[in-house]
Design an enzyme around this catalytic site. Structure first.
Site: not given
Length: 298
Positions: A143, A197
């Site tokens: 991710s 993230h």
């Protein structure tokens, strides 16, 4: 997705006819995701041994997981969504920046993200905002790469398309699209690493601003020398047929790498094979929903 009143983003893949080739490193990375996922069924211990945790660095002084944790995923949907979200922006980056260079960059990004998460975890523990147990949290999944290369792609796209229309109603600055994915990911998958993230989005912006180039400039000449070896060149051409795959060579992109033309003008890209078609401009294919989840995903 793109406002018809604005200039249309032109993908690097639009340079190729009759169809886009498969970028070697990007395709190999996605293929490896699935191989490790299938192997983790046979050997579940792969996940814990390849996953990264701050204490693996702080207590055990083991940085080996810097390069392994992005390659493993916790479940079918985790690997599926990450594969779908990563392939397009990573391939764009590879075609315009070089294949060996891309391999170097994704490994560097994995290490930077792991070190950053470790430092942030230590700070939070010392401030009393997290318990010491957070140092044993396992991080796995690609991710981080997804958010980094979506950010790079959106930044380049914003040069021609400053705004993107979401849900046929909302005009959102294109550079903010990664933040939209960040919020969606945090809402739908609370166990995902919000900080990881967010740091990945920042790294993507640094790549766009050429700052990340400072971390990868020294090997440029080395990579070019490696590719200049006849045995390497012949092996690439033998293993990856040009009508299916594209390998982006250092000497073709060295002078144009990290320029604003990388993604948006016909002259900034090497012609690997086939005819160049710049008349057809398909709409930008957004990466979809970046939705990676695991006990703790990076």
């Amino acid at each position: 997705m793109t406002n018809s009143n604005l200039a249309t983003f032109v993908s690097v893949f639009n340079r190729y006819a009759p169809r886009p080739p498969l970028a070697v490193i990007s395709t190999g990375v996605i293929g490896f995701f699935w191989l490790t996922y299938l192997f983790s069924w046979i050997n579940p211990s792969l996940l814990s041994s390849w996953a990264f945790s701050p204490n693996k660095l702080v207590q055990h002084y083991d940085p080996s997981t810097f390069t392994t944790y992005p390659l493993i995923h916790s479940g079918f949907f985790h690997v599926l969504f990450n594969s779908m979200a990563l392939y397009y922006p990573l391939s764009e980056y590879e075609v315009s920046h070089g294949s060996l260079h891309t391999a170097l960059v994704i490994n560097t990004l994995g290490a930077i993200l792991a070190i950053t998460i470790t430092v942030i975890s230590i700070i939070l523990v010392h401030l009393g905002l997290e318990s010491p147990d957070c140092m044993d949290n396992l991080y796995l999944g690609s991710s981080g790469w997804v958010f980094t290369f979506i950010t790079v792609s959106c930044c380049h796209r914003s040069i021609n398309d400053p705004y993107t229309v979401l849900f046929n109603h909302y005009n959102v600055p294109t550079v903010f699209i990664p933040l939209v994915y960040l919020l969606l990911s945090a809402f739908l998958f609370p166990s995902s690493s919000f900080i990881g993230h967010l740091v990945s989005i920042i790294l993507g912006f640094l790549i766009f601003k050429k700052i990340i180039a400072l971390l990868t400039i020294p090997p440029f000449q080395i990579l070019n020398k490696i590719e200049s070896l006849s045995v390497f060149h012949n092996a690439i051409e033998a293993i990856f047929p040009k009508d299916i795959f594209v390998w982006t060579w250092e000497n073709e992109v060295l002078s144009s790498r990290y320029t604003v033309s990388d993604f948006s003008t016909p002259l900034g890209l090497p012609l690997h094979h086939g005819n160049v078609d710049t008349t057809t401009q398909p709409p930008f294919k957004g990466p979809g929903e970046k939705l990676g989840s695991s006990s703790t995903t990076a």
